[in-house]
Design a protein around this motif. Structure first.
Motif, short mmCIF file in Angstrom:
data_model
loop_
_atom_site.label_atom_id
_atom_site.label_comp_id
_atom_site.label_asym_id
_atom_site.label_seq_id
_atom_site.Cartn_x
_atom_site.Cartn_y
_atom_site.Cartn_z
N ASP A 63 36.63 -15.77 -18.88
CA ASP A 63 37.30 -14.53 -18.49
C ASP A 63 37.80 -13.85 -19.76
OD1 ASP A 63 38.79 -12.50 -17.40
OD2 ASP A 63 40.33 -13.81 -16.54
N ASN A 64 37.26 -12.67 -20.06
CA ASN A 64 37.64 -11.92 -21.25
C ASN A 64 38.67 -10.83 -20.97
OD1 ASN A 64 36.05 -13.31 -23.07
ND2 ASN A 64 34.29 -11.97 -22.80
N SER A 65 39.26 -10.82 -19.78
CA SER A 65 40.22 -9.76 -19.46
C SER A 65 41.51 -9.93 -20.26
CB SER A 65 40.52 -9.74 -17.97
OG SER A 65 41.12 -10.94 -17.58
N LYS A 66 42.20 -8.85 -20.47
CA LYS A 66 43.48 -8.85 -21.17
C LYS A 66 44.59 -9.26 -20.20
CE LYS A 66 41.44 -6.89 -24.68
NZ LYS A 66 40.69 -7.80 -25.50
N LEU A 67 45.72 -9.66 -20.75
CA LEU A 67 46.83 -10.12 -19.91
C LEU A 67 47.27 -9.09 -18.89
CD1 LEU A 67 49.11 -11.91 -22.53
CD2 LEU A 67 47.85 -12.96 -20.66
N TRP A 68 47.23 -7.83 -19.27
CA TRP A 68 47.75 -6.79 -18.38
C TRP A 68 46.69 -6.27 -17.40
CZ3 TRP A 68 47.16 -6.34 -23.65
CH2 TRP A 68 46.15 -5.52 -24.08
N GLN A 69 45.46 -6.71 -17.52
CA GLN A 69 44.41 -6.27 -16.59
C GLN A 69 44.49 -7.10 -15.31
OE1 GLN A 69 41.08 -6.76 -19.29
NE2 GLN A 69 40.90 -4.54 -19.52
N LEU A 70 44.39 -6.43 -14.19
CA LEU A 70 44.53 -7.11 -12.91
C LEU A 70 43.26 -7.80 -12.45
CD1 LEU A 70 46.63 -4.41 -11.03
CD2 LEU A 70 47.44 -6.50 -12.16
N LYS A 71 42.12 -7.38 -12.96
CA LYS A 71 40.85 -7.94 -12.51
C LYS A 71 40.19 -8.72 -13.65
CE LYS A 71 36.70 -6.86 -10.11
NZ LYS A 71 35.83 -6.00 -9.44
N GLU A 72 39.64 -9.88 -13.29
CA GLU A 72 38.95 -10.70 -14.28
C GLU A 72 37.68 -9.99 -14.75
OE1 GLU A 72 39.70 -11.87 -11.23
OE2 GLU A 72 41.20 -13.42 -11.56
N GLN A 73 37.33 -10.22 -16.01
CA GLN A 73 36.10 -9.69 -16.59
C GLN A 73 35.34 -10.85 -17.22
OE1 GLN A 73 37.20 -6.51 -19.25
NE2 GLN A 73 37.94 -5.24 -17.60
N TYR A 74 34.40 -11.40 -16.48
CA TYR A 74 33.70 -12.60 -16.93
C TYR A 74 32.52 -12.25 -17.83
CZ TYR A 74 36.54 -15.00 -13.53
OH TYR A 74 37.60 -15.50 -12.84
N ALA A 75 32.25 -13.17 -18.77
CA ALA A 75 31.14 -13.00 -19.70
C ALA A 75 30.53 -14.36 -19.98
CB ALA A 75 31.62 -12.35 -20.99
N LEU A 76 29.22 -14.36 -20.22
CA LEU A 76 28.53 -15.58 -20.64
C LEU A 76 28.95 -15.88 -22.07
CD1 LEU A 76 26.44 -17.77 -20.01
CD2 LEU A 76 24.69 -16.22 -20.87
N HIS A 77 29.52 -17.06 -22.29
CA HIS A 77 30.10 -17.39 -23.59
C HIS A 77 29.24 -18.36 -24.40
CE1 HIS A 77 33.53 -17.23 -26.26
NE2 HIS A 77 33.60 -18.54 -26.30
N TRP A 78 28.53 -19.26 -23.70
CA TRP A 78 27.71 -20.28 -24.38
C TRP A 78 26.65 -20.74 -23.40
CZ3 TRP A 78 26.86 -25.37 -22.95
CH2 TRP A 78 26.24 -26.18 -23.90
N GLU A 79 25.48 -21.08 -23.93
CA GLU A 79 24.42 -21.65 -23.10
C GLU A 79 23.51 -22.51 -23.94
OE1 GLU A 79 21.51 -18.90 -21.46
OE2 GLU A 79 21.99 -17.48 -23.03
N ALA A 80 22.87 -23.49 -23.29
CA ALA A 80 21.91 -24.37 -23.95
C ALA A 80 20.91 -24.86 -22.90
CB ALA A 80 22.62 -25.55 -24.59
N PRO A 81 19.66 -25.09 -23.30
CA PRO A 81 18.69 -25.65 -22.36
C PRO A 81 19.15 -27.03 -21.88
CG PRO A 81 17.61 -24.90 -24.38
CD PRO A 81 19.08 -24.82 -24.61
N ARG A 82 18.76 -27.40 -20.67
CA ARG A 82 19.19 -28.68 -20.11
C ARG A 82 18.81 -29.86 -20.98
NH1 ARG A 82 19.74 -29.85 -13.94
NH2 ARG A 82 19.66 -31.90 -14.83
N GLN A 83 17.60 -29.82 -21.56
CA GLN A 83 17.13 -30.96 -22.35
C GLN A 83 17.89 -31.10 -23.67
OE1 GLN A 83 15.33 -28.34 -21.47
NE2 GLN A 83 14.13 -27.55 -23.18
N ALA A 84 18.64 -30.09 -24.07
CA ALA A 84 19.37 -30.13 -25.35
C ALA A 84 20.73 -30.82 -25.24
CB ALA A 84 19.55 -28.70 -25.88
N VAL A 85 21.24 -31.00 -24.01
CA VAL A 85 22.59 -31.56 -23.82
C VAL A 85 22.57 -32.55 -22.66
CG1 VAL A 85 25.02 -31.03 -23.42
CG2 VAL A 85 23.57 -29.34 -24.54
N ALA A 86 23.11 -33.74 -22.90
CA ALA A 86 23.28 -34.72 -21.83
C ALA A 86 24.76 -34.84 -21.50
CB ALA A 86 22.73 -36.08 -22.27
N LEU A 87 25.08 -34.91 -20.22
CA LEU A 87 26.47 -35.05 -19.78
C LEU A 87 26.71 -36.50 -19.38
CD1 LEU A 87 26.02 -31.94 -19.53
CD2 LEU A 87 27.56 -32.00 -17.60
#
Length: 195
Positions: A130-154
């Motif tokens: 959520d990139n919204s500012k403290l005073w904004q009433l509505k959330e503003q979501y953004a894609l922050h990070w991504e990786a292919p499934r085969q690149a990361v194991a959980l």
């Protein structure tokens, strides 16, 4: 998976991509703070710029009115900062700052202090913030990070009492970083979805 997490991530799915799991996460507490030279210079927010001067004046006035309490607070802050989080919570990252895990942590700490919604799809892992500012009433979501499934194991790693919802992200270069979910059951769901 909570409906809220599903609703946050769904707009960032690619056509035909299936969401397998999503949960609110934070970086594990044992991760050290990145060296200052690796982070971009912090810009004061608009709110900090507007309110910064009055708060600095109040802080100085408090130190004059109650110098003993101000001194004790400063000593407490230094004592807490002197002991790294890894002493209390165990190691939270391995592989150094220039590995994939280090770059993941740096990316997570850039703007949002390490929190977001982590998602597992049939194609990739991603973090939405959520990139919204403290005073904004509505959330503003953004894609922050991504990786292919085969690149990361959980891998589930329920460490200690405070990290029952911990998952370690293991990257292809053998580096790793820990994230935590609020509930162990959501960590189980994420790990199972990535399995």
């Amino acid at each position: 998976m909570l409906n809220r997490d599903r609703d946050i991530v769904t707009p960032f799915l690619q056509p035909g991509e299936q969401l397998l799991g999503a949960a609110s996460v934070d970086l594990a507490p044992g991760i050290p703070h990145p060296p200052a030279g690796l982070l971009p210079p912090r810009r004061p927010s608009e709110l900090e710029q507007k309110l910064g001067k009055p708060f600095n004046v109040l802080r100085r006035a408090y130190a004059v009115v109650n110098p003993v309490s101000a001194a004790v607070g400063a000593v407490e802050d230094r004592a807490v900062d002197a002991v790294p989080d890894s002493v209390w919570h165990g190691e939270g990252m391995g592989g150094g700052w220039h590995g994939e895990a280090g770059r993941f942590v740096l990316r997570m700490r850039e703007e949002n202090n390490g929190g977001g919604t982590f998602a597992v799809t049939d194609r990739r892992h991603l973090v939405v913030v959520d990139n919204s500012k403290l005073w904004q009433l509505k959330e503003q979501y953004a894609l922050h990070w991504e990786a292919p499934r085969q690149a990361v194991a959980l891998r589930r790693n329920p460490t200690g009492v405070l990290q029952r919802g911990r998952i370690d992200l293991h990257f292809a270069d053998r580096s790793w970083a820990g994230i935590t979910t609020p509930m162990p059951s959501t960590a189980d769901e994420l790990a199972a979805a990535a399995g």
